[in-house]
Scaffold this active site. Structure first.
Site, PDB file in Angstrom:
ATOM      1  N   PHE A   1      -7.195   5.057  -0.867  1.00  0.00           N
ATOM      2  CA  PHE A   1      -8.009   3.906  -0.216  1.00  0.00           C
ATOM      3  C   PHE A   1      -7.329   2.932   0.785  1.00  0.00           C
ATOM      4  O   PHE A   1      -8.094   2.337   1.348  1.00  0.00           O
ATOM      5  CB  PHE A   1      -8.731   3.198  -1.314  1.00  0.00           C
ATOM      6  CG  PHE A   1      -9.533   4.109  -2.297  1.00  0.00           C
ATOM      7  CD1 PHE A   1     -10.526   4.739  -1.645  1.00  0.00           C
ATOM      8  CD2 PHE A   1      -8.876   4.498  -3.476  1.00  0.00           C
ATOM      9  CE1 PHE A   1     -11.465   5.525  -2.582  1.00  0.00           C
ATOM     10  CE2 PHE A   1      -9.925   5.482  -4.158  1.00  0.00           C
ATOM     11  CZ  PHE A   1     -11.052   5.677  -3.699  1.00  0.00           C
ATOM     12  N   GLY A   2      -6.137   2.852   0.661  1.00  0.00           N
ATOM     13  CA  GLY A   2      -5.430   2.070   1.576  1.00  0.00           C
ATOM     14  C   GLY A   2      -3.766   2.205   1.882  1.00  0.00           C
ATOM     15  O   GLY A   2      -3.403   3.237   1.271  1.00  0.00           O
ATOM     16  N   SER A   3      -3.098   1.328   2.428  1.00  0.00           N
ATOM     17  CA  SER A   3      -1.858   1.293   2.457  1.00  0.00           C
ATOM     18  C   SER A   3      -1.233  -0.079   2.176  1.00  0.00           C
ATOM     19  O   SER A   3      -1.700  -1.378   2.243  1.00  0.00           O
ATOM     20  CB  SER A   3      -1.584   1.793   3.738  1.00  0.00           C
ATOM     21  OG  SER A   3      -1.888   0.929   4.938  1.00  0.00           O
ATOM     22  N   VAL A   4       0.279  -0.079   2.361  1.00  0.00           N
ATOM     23  CA  VAL A   4       1.054  -1.276   2.121  1.00  0.00           C
ATOM     24  C   VAL A   4       2.118  -1.165   3.328  1.00  0.00           C
ATOM     25  O   VAL A   4       2.812  -0.142   3.577  1.00  0.00           O
ATOM     26  CB  VAL A   4       1.596  -1.564   0.902  1.00  0.00           C
ATOM     27  CG1 VAL A   4       2.490  -2.588   0.620  1.00  0.00           C
ATOM     28  CG2 VAL A   4       0.634  -1.444  -0.352  1.00  0.00           C
TER      29      VAL A   4
ATOM     30  N   LEU B   1       5.316   0.988   3.958  1.00  0.00           N
ATOM     31  CA  LEU B   1       5.999   1.053   2.733  1.00  0.00           C
ATOM     32  C   LEU B   1       5.479   2.039   1.798  1.00  0.00           C
ATOM     33  O   LEU B   1       5.975   2.634   1.018  1.00  0.00           O
ATOM     34  CB  LEU B   1       5.838  -0.364   1.999  1.00  0.00           C
ATOM     35  CG  LEU B   1       6.614  -1.648   2.793  1.00  0.00           C
ATOM     36  CD1 LEU B   1       6.630  -2.848   1.887  1.00  0.00           C
ATOM     37  CD2 LEU B   1       8.082  -1.424   2.960  1.00  0.00           C
TER      38      LEU B   1
ATOM     39  N   LYS C   1       1.273   4.382   1.052  1.00  0.00           N
ATOM     40  CA  LYS C   1      -0.209   4.492   1.107  1.00  0.00           C
ATOM     41  C   LYS C   1      -0.812   5.574   0.014  1.00  0.00           C
ATOM     42  O   LYS C   1      -0.152   6.310  -0.410  1.00  0.00           O
ATOM     43  CB  LYS C   1      -0.519   5.101   2.632  1.00  0.00           C
ATOM     44  CG  LYS C   1       0.121   6.351   3.109  1.00  0.00           C
ATOM     45  CD  LYS C   1      -0.132   7.008   4.350  1.00  0.00           C
ATOM     46  CE  LYS C   1       0.541   8.202   4.796  1.00  0.00           C
ATOM     47  NZ  LYS C   1       0.183   8.539   6.031  1.00  0.00           N
ATOM     48  N   GLY C   2      -2.011   5.355   0.015  1.00  0.00           N
ATOM     49  CA  GLY C   2      -2.923   6.112  -1.136  1.00  0.00           C
ATOM     50  C   GLY C   2      -4.136   6.460  -0.382  1.00  0.00           C
ATOM     51  O   GLY C   2      -4.375   6.492   0.512  1.00  0.00           O
TER      52      GLY C   2
ATOM     53  N   ASP D   1      -5.204  -1.250 -16.594  1.00  0.00           N
ATOM     54  CA  ASP D   1      -4.636  -0.358 -15.568  1.00  0.00           C
ATOM     55  C   ASP D   1      -3.211  -0.471 -15.471  1.00  0.00           C
ATOM     56  O   ASP D   1      -2.494  -0.324 -14.718  1.00  0.00           O
ATOM     57  CB  ASP D   1      -5.318   0.032 -14.116  1.00  0.00           C
ATOM     58  CG  ASP D   1      -4.698   1.092 -13.386  1.00  0.00           C
ATOM     59  OD1 ASP D   1      -4.252   1.814 -14.115  1.00  0.00           O
ATOM     60  OD2 ASP D   1      -4.755   1.225 -12.320  1.00  0.00           O
TER      61      ASP D   1
END
EC number: 2.7.10.1
Length: 712
Positions: A516-519, A511, A513-514, A642
């Site tokens: 440090f991680g992903s979804v 769905l 990703k960035g 944030d």
């Protein structure tokens, strides 16, 4: 003596009352209005003064009445001649026709109303028009008539007609009708009304000449199908005569051969052309008609009808097992069989009598990942082109009980190829087992002869057992537990009751990703055997340490405490096993949000491939949802730090939930939090006190939300 004295006072009161009554009766009997009825004729604009005389009453309340209604004019004066004689005056400074009528005086005495004689006031002046010439449109040289009427007083009133600057005919007594034999150009008419007081002039009426209309404007063709098209146009100048119909000429292009001539009554200025041939170029032009004739045709507007939907049906549908999903295959339709240009194939799958999804593919196979293997799966396929979908294939049923031992077996009976493959596999397996048994038997026989005497003497037989088995397919995996990731005991305790085993869900498509991680999308198996679509947030595989895992799972522990419709709720956490020596991958399981984050959704609405308008009410609802969620966090003594549109998620019902609590802090005392050491922070829209002093409060969250909403 006292009795007689006490009765003397009432007697005196009665005598006084009777005396007053007798005086009123005598006064009423002697009260009268003097004067005779009169009729006044005055010229318009002149002043008029009316009077009435009353005798036999002290200090009367006199009213002036006109045609039965009380006159409200302030120019009324009452003058006493003597004690019981009064004269009332009504002054009209500049009379108009509306002042004409009957006037009289009225007083009330002893519950009775007395009225004076009536005065008839007649206001004379120049004639007043009751009918004036009107604007009309006429056919060239066709006879027509016009009307004019005026009244006095004084009477009679004579009408004189004018055409342009010239008098027409002889004077006529009002009302008057002017008969005109015909004109061939626009002309103006008026009339004059004369009496002994002077004359009045009517309005000027314009008589226009009717003409044929001009061609229509903006002819457009829309809603084109394989056999129909909708034509819409704007009428041109109507020639001062109402349009009664429009004609559409439809022709094939480029030959220009006329196909049909359609007559459309108007309004509306639209027509549906039917019975056209598919995949054919056409042109259409329009003209409109009134009683004078028809306009010229417009320029031709060209359009092309769509193709017919395909008539062919995909055949021989079958499914082949392939992890982690299913591969659906079918026999494609040969290009020479299709007369239409194929865009691809549409696939649709159904479970529980509900369509779960569809996809369009270019090839004759498709990969299915999102389906529930514990329920019957029904699949159908059709050929797709620009006109739509052709006939659906026969329904292909994959029964749930075909799942055996975690592996899906090919559906026998749908094709001879899987059956043949199954038989061949069984034969090969049987031959292999026979060879293995035969070889083992030979070894036992050979070694039995060699060690037979040893066994017979009772000496210990030699037995061999492998100390370790090896898996040549990959490194050995270790079981992932909270104890194996190196997090604090406090965090273990918080997450213990929300830990979900990795086997309970199946990961699907990415769905987002960035850094440090992903979804990823996933299906979570629930306790009742059903499946729930969820989103799984995980760290990247090669960039984290135990400290990173601690921070990542602290966000999940933070979310565990939340229960609000506009704050993202934690479903659970899980750990993905990896080969020995490597830390498990932590995963946070969250509700699936169909529309993703709010920032991307707002950008897509403005600059996406298919922009769409968001009503102000919807944007206001987004802000209310976010404010409600932040108010809840504040009540729980949490500061977010944030808050941004990218950290607000939008579900299928357009409800917003505040998410991403990686920088959130719980305030245990006081009402603020001070950052103690340097760390990565989203400084773009931070409050000034947060930038200057590392100070964070619920108020800084509010300021950040305001700025972020304006920016989005």
């Amino acid at each position: 003596m006292e009795m007689k004295g006490s009765m003397a006072i009432p007697r005196l009161l009665w005598l006084g009352l009777w005396a007053a009554v007798l005086r009123d009766v005598a006064a009423a009997a002697g009260m009268k209005f003097t004067g005779s009825p009169i009729k006044l004729k005055v010229s318009q604009g002149q002043p008029v003064k009316l009077n009435c005389s009353l005798e036999g009453m002290e200090d009367p309340e006199m009213l002036w009445i006109k045609d039965g209604a009380v006159v409200q004019s302030v120019d009324q004066v009452y003058i006493p001649v003597d004690e019981e004689h009064w004269i009332g005056f009504l002054s009209l400074k500049s009379v108009e026709r509306t002042d004409s009528g009957k006037y009289w005086c009225q007083v009330e005495n002893g519950g009775k109303k007395e009225e004076s004689q009536q005065v008839w006031l007649i206001v004379e002046g120049v004639p007043y028009f009751t009918v004036e010439p009107e604007d009309v449109s006429v056919s060239p040289n066709a006879p027509f008539h016009m009307a004019c009427a005026a009244v006095g007083p004084p009477e009679p009133v004579t009408i004189v007609w004018w055409m342009g600057d010239s008098r027409v005919g002889l004077p006529d007594i009002s009302p008057s009708i002017l008969n005109v034999s015909g004109i061939n150009q626009s002309t103006v008419f008026s009339c004059e009304a004369h009496n002994v007081k002077g004359l009045s002039s009517s309005r000027t009426a314009t008589v226009q000449i009717k003409a044929m209309p001009l061609p229509p404007l903006n002819v457009t063709v829309s809603q084109v199908t394989s056999s129909n098209a909708s034509v819409v146009w704007v009428p041109g100048f109507d020639g001062r005569s109402p349009l009664h119909s429009c004609t559409l000429q439809v022709a094939e292009s480029p030959e220009g051969r006329e196909v049909s001539m359609e007559v459309a009554p108007v309004p509306p200025f639209a027509y549906d052309v039917q019975d056209l041939k598919h995949s054919t170029n056409y042109s259409v032009r329009v003209r409109c008609s009134n009683e004078m004739g028809s306009s010229p045709f417009t320029d031709r507007v060209y359009f092309q009808t769509l193709e017919l939907a395909p008539s062919s049906t995909p055949q021989n549908i079958h499914i082949i097992q392939k992890e982690p999903g299913l591969i659906l295959e079918w026999e494609g339709v040969a290009p020479d069989v299709l007369k239409e240009s194929v865009l691809g194939y549409r696939l649709e799958w159904i479970q529980d009598n509900v369509t779960q999804g569809e996809m369009i593919v270019q090839e004759t196979k498709a990969n299915l990942t999102m389906w529930n293997p514990l329920k019957d799966l029904i699949i159908r396929v059709c050929v797709l082109n620009s006109a739509g979908c052709g006939p659906w294939s026969e329904l292909f049923l994959l029964e749930a009980q075909e799942v055996v031992g975690g592996q899906r077996q090919p559906p026998y009976g749908t094709s001879w190829v899987p059956v043949a493959l199954g038989i061949l596999t069984a034969l090969v397996t049987a031959v292999a087992l026979a060879l293995i048994l035969l070889r083992k038997r030979r070894k036992e026989t050979r070694f039995g002869h060699a060690f037979g005497s040893v066994v017979g003497r009772g000496d210990p037989a030699v037995h061999f057992r492998a100390a370790r088995s090896f898996n040549r397919e990959g490194p050995e995996l270790i079981e992932a537990t909270l104890e194996s990731v190196g997090i604090s005991d406090e965090l273990k305790t918080k997450l213990k009751d929300v830990l979900i085993q990795e086997q309970q869900f199946t990961l699907g498509r990415m769905l987002g990703k960035g850094e440090f991680g992903s979804v990823r999308e996933a299906l979570l198996k629930l306790d009742d055997g059903s499946f729930q679509k969820v989103a799984v947030k995980m760290l990247k595989a090669d960039i984290f340490t135990s400290t990173d895992i601690e921070e990542f799972l602290r966000e999940a522990a933070c979310m565990k405490e939340f229960d609000h419709p506009h704050v993202t709720k934690l479903i659970g956490v899980s750990l993905r096993s990896r080969p020995k020596g490597r830390l498990p991958i932590p995963m946070v399981i969250l509700p699936f949000m169909k529309h993703g984050d709010l920032h991307a959704f707002l950008l897509m609405s403005r600059i996406g491939e298919n922009p769409f308008n968001l009503p102000v009410q919807t944007l206001l609802k987004f802000m209310i949802d976010i404010a409600s969620g932040m108010e809840y966090l504040s009540s729980k003594n949490f500061i977010h730090r944030d808050l941004a549109a990218r950290n607000c998620m939008l579900d299928e019902n357009m409800n917003v939930s505040v998410a991403d609590f990686g920088l959130s802090k719980k305030i245990y005392s006081g009402d603020y939090y001070r950052q103690g050491c340097a760390s990565k922070l989203p400084v773009k829209w931070l409050a000034l006190e947060s930038l200057a002093d590392n100070l964070y409060t619920t108020q800084s969250d509010v300021l950040r939300s305001h700025v972020q909403m304006l920016a989005s």
